[in-house]
Design an enzyme around this catalytic site. Sequence first.
Site, PDB file in Angstrom:
ATOM      1  N   THR A   1       2.394 -11.475 -12.992  1.00 19.99           N
ATOM      2  CA  THR A   1       3.249 -10.328 -13.297  1.00 19.99           C
ATOM      3  C   THR A   1       4.013  -9.901 -12.051  1.00 19.99           C
ATOM      4  O   THR A   1       3.437  -9.832 -10.966  1.00 19.99           O
ATOM      5  CB  THR A   1       2.374  -9.163 -13.797  1.00 19.99           C
ATOM      6  OG1 THR A   1       1.652  -9.622 -14.957  1.00 19.99           O
ATOM      7  CG2 THR A   1       3.198  -7.951 -14.164  1.00 19.99           C
TER       8      THR A   1
ATOM      9  N   LYS B   1       3.344  -3.739   5.363  1.00 20.77           N
ATOM     10  CA  LYS B   1       3.005  -3.218   6.680  1.00 20.77           C
ATOM     11  C   LYS B   1       4.056  -2.188   7.096  1.00 20.77           C
ATOM     12  O   LYS B   1       4.036  -1.080   6.582  1.00 20.77           O
ATOM     13  CB  LYS B   1       2.749  -4.384   7.639  1.00 20.77           C
ATOM     14  CG  LYS B   1       1.423  -5.067   7.219  1.00 20.77           C
ATOM     15  CD  LYS B   1       1.059  -6.366   7.858  1.00 20.77           C
ATOM     16  CE  LYS B   1      -0.243  -6.892   7.226  1.00 20.77           C
ATOM     17  NZ  LYS B   1      -0.581  -8.256   7.597  1.00 20.77           N
TER      18      LYS B   1
ATOM     19  N   SER C   1       0.795 -26.763  12.686  1.00 19.29           N
ATOM     20  CA  SER C   1       0.428 -25.365  12.467  1.00 19.29           C
ATOM     21  C   SER C   1      -0.235 -24.795  13.729  1.00 19.29           C
ATOM     22  O   SER C   1      -1.164 -25.400  14.278  1.00 19.29           O
ATOM     23  CB  SER C   1      -0.529 -25.313  11.267  1.00 19.29           C
ATOM     24  OG  SER C   1      -0.907 -24.001  10.975  1.00 19.29           O
TER      25      SER C   1
ATOM     26  N   SER D   1      -1.008 -10.768  15.461  1.00 15.68           N
ATOM     27  CA  SER D   1      -1.373  -9.356  15.385  1.00 15.68           C
ATOM     28  C   SER D   1      -2.710  -9.023  16.022  1.00 15.68           C
ATOM     29  O   SER D   1      -3.044  -7.855  16.159  1.00 15.68           O
ATOM     30  CB  SER D   1      -1.389  -8.892  13.940  1.00 15.68           C
ATOM     31  OG  SER D   1      -2.564  -9.335  13.319  1.00 15.68           O
TER      32      SER D   1
ATOM     33  N   ARG E   1     -19.266  -6.606   6.102  1.00 20.68           N
ATOM     34  CA  ARG E   1     -18.162  -5.646   6.099  1.00 20.68           C
ATOM     35  C   ARG E   1     -18.483  -4.417   5.256  1.00 20.68           C
ATOM     36  O   ARG E   1     -18.827  -4.532   4.091  1.00 20.68           O
ATOM     37  CB  ARG E   1     -16.895  -6.315   5.559  1.00 20.68           C
ATOM     38  CG  ARG E   1     -16.428  -7.372   6.510  1.00 20.68           C
ATOM     39  CD  ARG E   1     -15.183  -8.061   6.055  1.00 20.68           C
ATOM     40  NE  ARG E   1     -14.655  -8.815   7.204  1.00 20.68           N
ATOM     41  CZ  ARG E   1     -13.608  -9.602   7.170  1.00 20.68           C
ATOM     42  NH1 ARG E   1     -12.937  -9.752   6.075  1.00 20.68           N
ATOM     43  NH2 ARG E   1     -13.224 -10.229   8.266  1.00 20.68           N
TER      44      ARG E   1
HETATM   45  C1  LIG Z   1      -1.217  -9.285   6.657  1.00 20.52           C
HETATM   46  C2  LIG Z   1      -0.670 -10.653   6.911  1.00 20.52           C
HETATM   47  C3  LIG Z   1      -0.168 -11.438   5.862  1.00 20.52           C
HETATM   48  C4  LIG Z   1      -0.352 -11.038   4.430  1.00 20.52           C
HETATM   49  O1  LIG Z   1       0.521 -10.033   4.051  1.00 20.52           O
HETATM   50  P1  LIG Z   1       0.087  -9.053   2.871  1.00 20.52           P
HETATM   51  O2  LIG Z   1       1.375  -8.509   2.397  1.00 20.52           O
HETATM   52  O3  LIG Z   1      -0.847  -8.057   3.447  1.00 20.52           O
HETATM   53  O4  LIG Z   1      -0.594  -9.898   1.841  1.00 20.52           O
HETATM   54  C5  LIG Z   1       0.480 -12.620   6.149  1.00 20.52           C
HETATM   55  N1  LIG Z   1       0.604 -13.042   7.437  1.00 20.52           N
HETATM   56  C6  LIG Z   1       0.087 -12.339   8.463  1.00 20.52           C
HETATM   57  C7  LIG Z   1       0.252 -12.861   9.836  1.00 20.52           C
HETATM   58  C8  LIG Z   1      -0.574 -11.135   8.230  1.00 20.52           C
HETATM   59  O5  LIG Z   1      -1.118 -10.467   9.240  1.00 20.52           O
END
Ligand SMILES: *Cc1c(COP(=O)(O)O)cnc(C)c1O
Length: 406
Positions: free
Chosen positions: A277, A247, A136, A188, A21
């Site tokens: 924290t 997101k 799952s 996603s 990467r």
């Molecule tokens: C990105 C993602 C997460 C993690 O979320 P973050 O806030 O980026 O740590 C959890 N589940 C799925 C399906 C994701 O794509």
Amino acid sequence: MDYDRIFSDAIANIKDEGRYRVFMDIERKNGDFPKATWHSEKGEKDITVWCSNDYLGMGQHPDVIKAMKDAIDKVGTGSGGTRNISGTHHYHVMLENELADLHGKEAGLLFTSGYISNETSISTIARMLPGCIIYSDELNHSSMINGVLHGKCEKRIFKHNCVEHLEELIKADDPAAPKIILFESVYSMDGDFAPIEEFCDLADKYNCMTYMDEVHAVGMYGPRGGGVAEERGLMDRVDIIEGTLGKAYGLMGGYITATRDIVDSVRSFAPGFIFTTSLSPAITAGALASVRHLKKSTAERERHQERAATLKQMMRDANLPVMPSLSHIVPLLVGDPIICKQASDMLLEEYGIYVQPINFPTVPRGTERLRFAPNPLHDDAMMDHLVQSLKKVWQKLDIDKYSSAA
Ligand SMILES: *Cc1c(COP(=O)(O)O)cnc(C)c1O
């Protein structure tokens, strides 16, 4: 023992496989999203970002920026502690209430990321249910897989979105064992939706709990941005709804919402919640403004859906191999890891288009792809430039050869 050798060999291996990467060093431009500056080896270059999870451009929304600046002016930078030791600020309390309301639940709980919220909530809930079995989905996110692992419980993996396979697995187990069905509302990488109602029906029939990750749907689906479950009127049927602030809401942090007792249990027993924290008040205040805005405003959601549909159609018209996706995700099949990386490099260097190649292990081998995330600020001219550039890259690298074989 040659320690250095172990690490250098590991890196050499992933380089050979084309899986090493390389991070893109970019600077987003506030007010000009999705444009950014790329700090390349050859100097600075203007690019358009096509793979940001800031799906609605909330990362530059004036209300969100103002809320963050105001919070810093008012209370300073960091939270100054864990939630238990001076780190619970009024912003955290307000945001948790706002999120509980968003999903129609009694309570909400914040974490420093969506990853942590899944990992620590799933493992904690599993450990509280002696003899628990988790079912799952095979395509669940790494954060959920690790939650199951650390829950130290029995696990069964069901075929992706397959109600029949899930039922078969549940039926084969002890009816008296506590059970959790674990899935995402939107996956996603392919952009497909889970059969939420059918999963909940099974949960009712066999007395299971349901835990759903709405990370790629919160802010974007449902009349108030409550996700796919809100859109389908199913929020009250899912026991635990998890989401992110990183997101569509444009900030960072994660959360769960559920009954008061479930949330109180995770609050009281989850190490990933307790021993860290808390989110900075500024981030929390920004998230609060973002969630509140998207509860009222539907313009971003509507435009987002329209942009995604338009881009898919434009790609189909250009004979580009768009994978079937009903959501806002636009995956374009390449079918080879090296070519996928080359296509991405060419788009960037020759056309100023930034889209990250998606290779194994994020997706199965042979289904390597470019994954586009169009947002409300990608205009027609940008889309046209993208499709024209893709056509040229497809021709130069003869990608049809790989994608049609995949
Ligand atoms: C990105 C993602 C997460 C993690 O979320 P973050 O806030 O980026 O740590 C959890 N589940 C799925 C399906 C994701 O794509």
